[in-house]
Design a protein around this motif. Sequence first.
Motif, PDB file in Angstrom:
ATOM      1  N   MET A 263       0.845  -1.197   0.000  1.00  0.00           N
ATOM      2  CA  MET A 263       0.000   0.000   0.000  1.00  0.00           C
ATOM      3  C   MET A 263       0.881   1.248   0.000  1.00  0.00           C
ATOM      4  O   MET A 263       1.120   1.875   1.045  1.00  0.00           O
ATOM      5  CB  MET A 263      -0.869  -0.103   1.262  1.00  0.00           C
ATOM      6  CG  MET A 263      -2.040   0.801   1.329  1.00  0.00           C
ATOM      7  SD  MET A 263      -3.362   0.320   0.226  1.00  0.00           S
ATOM      8  CE  MET A 263      -4.389   1.768   0.403  1.00  0.00           C
ATOM      9  N   ALA A 265       0.190   3.912  -1.904  1.00  0.00           N
ATOM     10  CA  ALA A 265      -0.601   5.094  -2.258  1.00  0.00           C
ATOM     11  C   ALA A 265      -0.687   6.047  -1.064  1.00  0.00           C
ATOM     12  O   ALA A 265      -0.747   5.610   0.079  1.00  0.00           O
ATOM     13  CB  ALA A 265      -2.004   4.681  -2.683  1.00  0.00           C
ATOM     14  N   VAL A 267      -3.091   8.055   0.539  1.00  0.00           N
ATOM     15  CA  VAL A 267      -4.555   8.168   0.531  1.00  0.00           C
ATOM     16  C   VAL A 267      -4.980   9.391   1.340  1.00  0.00           C
ATOM     17  O   VAL A 267      -4.428   9.651   2.419  1.00  0.00           O
ATOM     18  CB  VAL A 267      -5.185   6.905   1.165  1.00  0.00           C
ATOM     19  CG1 VAL A 267      -6.702   6.933   1.022  1.00  0.00           C
ATOM     20  CG2 VAL A 267      -4.607   5.644   0.561  1.00  0.00           C
ATOM     21  N   ALA A 268      -5.988  10.109   0.824  1.00  0.00           N
ATOM     22  CA  ALA A 268      -6.486  11.294   1.538  1.00  0.00           C
ATOM     23  C   ALA A 268      -6.948  10.908   2.935  1.00  0.00           C
ATOM     24  O   ALA A 268      -7.667   9.921   3.106  1.00  0.00           O
ATOM     25  CB  ALA A 268      -7.672  11.885   0.775  1.00  0.00           C
ATOM     26  N   GLU A 294     -11.931   7.133   5.525  1.00  0.00           N
ATOM     27  CA  GLU A 294     -11.735   5.799   6.095  1.00  0.00           C
ATOM     28  C   GLU A 294     -10.272   5.372   5.927  1.00  0.00           C
ATOM     29  O   GLU A 294      -9.634   5.744   4.932  1.00  0.00           O
ATOM     30  CB  GLU A 294     -12.647   4.823   5.329  1.00  0.00           C
ATOM     31  CG  GLU A 294     -12.694   3.451   5.949  1.00  0.00           C
ATOM     32  CD  GLU A 294     -13.562   2.485   5.138  1.00  0.00           C
ATOM     33  OE1 GLU A 294     -13.490   1.286   5.398  1.00  0.00           O
ATOM     34  OE2 GLU A 294     -14.285   2.941   4.231  1.00  0.00           O
ATOM     35  N   LEU A 296      -8.230   2.911   4.573  1.00  0.00           N
ATOM     36  CA  LEU A 296      -8.496   1.816   3.618  1.00  0.00           C
ATOM     37  C   LEU A 296      -7.716   0.558   3.975  1.00  0.00           C
ATOM     38  O   LEU A 296      -8.241  -0.551   3.939  1.00  0.00           O
ATOM     39  CB  LEU A 296      -8.112   2.243   2.192  1.00  0.00           C
ATOM     40  CG  LEU A 296      -8.778   3.513   1.658  1.00  0.00           C
ATOM     41  CD1 LEU A 296      -8.459   3.668   0.174  1.00  0.00           C
ATOM     42  CD2 LEU A 296     -10.280   3.461   1.867  1.00  0.00           C
ATOM     43  N   PHE A 312       3.040   1.734   4.344  1.00  0.00           N
ATOM     44  CA  PHE A 312       4.038   2.799   4.339  1.00  0.00           C
ATOM     45  C   PHE A 312       3.720   3.758   5.477  1.00  0.00           C
ATOM     46  O   PHE A 312       2.558   3.930   5.826  1.00  0.00           O
ATOM     47  CB  PHE A 312       4.014   3.558   3.005  1.00  0.00           C
ATOM     48  CG  PHE A 312       4.855   2.890   1.954  1.00  0.00           C
ATOM     49  CD1 PHE A 312       4.463   1.694   1.391  1.00  0.00           C
ATOM     50  CD2 PHE A 312       6.060   3.462   1.556  1.00  0.00           C
ATOM     51  CE1 PHE A 312       5.249   1.052   0.441  1.00  0.00           C
ATOM     52  CE2 PHE A 312       6.860   2.834   0.604  1.00  0.00           C
ATOM     53  CZ  PHE A 312       6.453   1.632   0.053  1.00  0.00           C
ATOM     54  N   ALA A 313       4.747   4.373   6.026  1.00  0.00           N
ATOM     55  CA  ALA A 313       4.527   5.406   7.042  1.00  0.00           C
ATOM     56  C   ALA A 313       5.438   6.577   6.708  1.00  0.00           C
ATOM     57  O   ALA A 313       6.654   6.466   6.811  1.00  0.00           O
ATOM     58  CB  ALA A 313       4.835   4.862   8.427  1.00  0.00           C
ATOM     59  N   ALA A 314       4.827   7.649   6.237  1.00  0.00           N
ATOM     60  CA  ALA A 314       5.589   8.866   5.950  1.00  0.00           C
ATOM     61  C   ALA A 314       5.516   9.714   7.208  1.00  0.00           C
ATOM     62  O   ALA A 314       4.443  10.206   7.552  1.00  0.00           O
ATOM     63  CB  ALA A 314       4.950   9.588   4.772  1.00  0.00           C
ATOM     64  N   GLU A 315       6.644   9.863   7.905  1.00  0.00           N
ATOM     65  CA  GLU A 315       6.615  10.536   9.210  1.00  0.00           C
ATOM     66  C   GLU A 315       7.522  11.766   9.226  1.00  0.00           C
ATOM     67  O   GLU A 315       8.464  11.860   8.456  1.00  0.00           O
ATOM     68  CB  GLU A 315       7.078   9.563  10.300  1.00  0.00           C
ATOM     69  CG  GLU A 315       6.262   8.289  10.407  1.00  0.00           C
ATOM     70  CD  GLU A 315       4.817   8.533  10.836  1.00  0.00           C
ATOM     71  OE1 GLU A 315       4.533   9.591  11.429  1.00  0.00           O
ATOM     72  OE2 GLU A 315       3.964   7.671  10.562  1.00  0.00           O
ATOM     73  N   LYS A 331      -2.723  -1.358  11.345  1.00  0.00           N
ATOM     74  CA  LYS A 331      -3.121  -1.635   9.962  1.00  0.00           C
ATOM     75  C   LYS A 331      -2.958  -3.110   9.606  1.00  0.00           C
ATOM     76  O   LYS A 331      -3.013  -3.470   8.434  1.00  0.00           O
ATOM     77  CB  LYS A 331      -2.329  -0.743   9.005  1.00  0.00           C
ATOM     78  CG  LYS A 331      -2.736   0.722   9.152  1.00  0.00           C
ATOM     79  CD  LYS A 331      -1.809   1.656   8.422  1.00  0.00           C
ATOM     80  CE  LYS A 331      -2.075   3.109   8.804  1.00  0.00           C
ATOM     81  NZ  LYS A 331      -3.191   3.720   8.089  1.00  0.00           N
TER      82      LYS A 331
HETATM   83  N1  CTP Z   1      -3.617   4.617   4.346  1.00  0.00           N
HETATM   84  C1  CTP Z   1      -4.849   4.104   3.999  1.00  0.00           C
HETATM   85  N2  CTP Z   1      -5.977   4.866   4.098  1.00  0.00           N
HETATM   86  C2  CTP Z   1      -5.890   6.123   4.556  1.00  0.00           C
HETATM   87  C3  CTP Z   1      -4.646   6.671   4.934  1.00  0.00           C
HETATM   88  C4  CTP Z   1      -3.510   5.888   4.811  1.00  0.00           C
HETATM   89  O1  CTP Z   1      -4.929   2.956   3.581  1.00  0.00           O
HETATM   90  N3  CTP Z   1      -7.003   6.858   4.638  1.00  0.00           N
HETATM   91  C5  CTP Z   1      -2.406   3.765   4.253  1.00  0.00           C
HETATM   92  C6  CTP Z   1      -1.294   4.325   3.406  1.00  0.00           C
HETATM   93  O2  CTP Z   1      -1.380   3.861   2.071  1.00  0.00           O
HETATM   94  C7  CTP Z   1      -0.038   3.797   4.085  1.00  0.00           C
HETATM   95  C8  CTP Z   1      -0.450   3.670   5.536  1.00  0.00           C
HETATM   96  O3  CTP Z   1      -1.874   3.635   5.541  1.00  0.00           O
HETATM   97  O4  CTP Z   1       0.306   2.495   3.632  1.00  0.00           O
HETATM   98  C9  CTP Z   1       0.023   4.778   6.429  1.00  0.00           C
HETATM   99  O5  CTP Z   1      -0.317   6.019   5.922  1.00  0.00           O
HETATM  100  P1  CTP Z   1      -0.007   7.376   6.730  1.00  0.00           P
HETATM  101  O6  CTP Z   1      -0.570   8.533   5.978  1.00  0.00           O
HETATM  102  O7  CTP Z   1       1.449   7.421   7.119  1.00  0.00           O
HETATM  103  O8  CTP Z   1      -0.797   7.130   8.075  1.00  0.00           O
HETATM  104  P2  CTP Z   1      -2.246   7.501   8.532  1.00  0.00           P
HETATM  105  O9  CTP Z   1      -2.955   6.264   8.895  1.00  0.00           O
HETATM  106  O10 CTP Z   1      -2.891   8.374   7.515  1.00  0.00           O
HETATM  107  O11 CTP Z   1      -1.981   8.303   9.865  1.00  0.00           O
HETATM  108  P3  CTP Z   1      -1.502   9.828  10.053  1.00  0.00           P
HETATM  109  O12 CTP Z   1      -1.728  10.550   8.779  1.00  0.00           O
HETATM  110  O13 CTP Z   1      -2.359  10.302  11.164  1.00  0.00           O
HETATM  111  O14 CTP Z   1      -0.060   9.747  10.429  1.00  0.00           O
END
Ligand code: CTP
Length: 396
Positions: A263, A265, A267-268, A294, A296, A312-315, A331
């Motif tokens: 995963m 992507a 995601v918003a 949500e 996903l 993935f975790a973009a931190e 997740k």
């Molecule tokens: N992801 C997802 N659905 C979302 C947001 C994120 O499936 N609505 C997935 C991303 O594709 C990624 C992982 O969750 O693989 C982590 O995404 P990230 O943006 O780092 O984490 P968030 O869960 O959105 O938490 P936050 O933004 O609060 O750090």
Amino acid sequence: MKIILGVSGSIAAFKAADVVRRLRERGDEVRVVFSKSAGKFVAPLTFSVLSGNPVLSDMFAPSAAVEHVALAGWAELLLVAPASADAIAKLAHGIADDPLATYALSHGGPIVLAPAMESAMWEHPAVAENVRVLRSRGVRFVGPVSGPLASGRAGVGRMAEPEEIVEAAIFRSAADLAGTKVLVTAGPTREPIDPVRFVSNRSSGRMGHALAERARARGAEVVLLTGSDRPVPPGVEAVRFETAGDLKSLLDARFDACDVLVMAAAVADFVPEKAPRRLHRSDGPRSLALSPGEDLLASVAARKGSRIVVAFAAEAGDGQEERARRKLAAKHADWIVWNDVGREGVGFESDDNEVVLLSATGQRVEVSRRPKKEIADKIWDAVSSTLSWRTIPAKI
Ligand code: CTP
């Protein structure tokens, strides 16, 4: 394994029949594709009988144009035996004037070549350079060996024996993901504000597309769900999405059929309320209502069963590793690719990345700064180790 055997024009072509026979005996599925001149040495009929499938030998047969593309998604390995100097040159330079050369351009998966030619040709700088170019792209070679040649002379240039070719094709093809169905998501989502505007993010899709390309090159069957307009890697089935809602429907439809979900992507996290008509400046000041979307991955991975899930975790900022570990658990992921997006020259919109891979079983792999394609290979190495550990008996 699903193998395309490419046969090119060489006196050694008759030995390719034995290669097909041996692959079939192992239980491999084989489809044969001829170069333009292969048919001068051997007949397609021999190969269609031995492989149990029609031979693609005529570029201009009515079905050929679509067939080479369909075969590209099917095959886990392209084995060319014999590979003539001409076939090697075409593969190196992307010339597509016969069925084999055309197929090779849409293949994308692992390639093994068994060269056969006179020694003077094999040693010619032009051939040596083409071999070097192909090797640098990850193409493997088996042979040629030294022995009697078609001319009556002896030297290096003789095709390796069928037994050795089969062994090399299977065990040295780096097709460690053969037989694995991979689903990769890539790129940003776009959430509409009104019919002409959207909210998006800085993801370019580079990492996800690189993951799809490398998985295919290692033999996987790859479906790429992408929100980016980057080119689709050869041999990969791609479906484009716009919104997180589109991506959710695609994931719901495709998840059950995959063995591994990656995963990548972006995601918003927030979905704006969409105005039914275009907003105008004359309407006056506006504020944008954003509702949390949500998660996903968390929702789909809750029913993952024995599938492997990579998040993935973009931190940024403090406490990153701790947050990445929490996401790994929340997740239901087996691996999480954590990167610090606060650094210069890596991450979003960049060709390079620098990441740490964390596993649910406590592994921690630091991957220093390098191009995203190489990062992708490190991620697949991690997935592959998890797959082979789970699969008994080991897949080849
Ligand atoms: N992801 C997802 N659905 C979302 C947001 C994120 O499936 N609505 C997935 C991303 O594709 C990624 C992982 O969750 O693989 C982590 O995404 P990230 O943006 O780092 O984490 P968030 O869960 O959105 O938490 P936050 O933004 O609060 O750090």
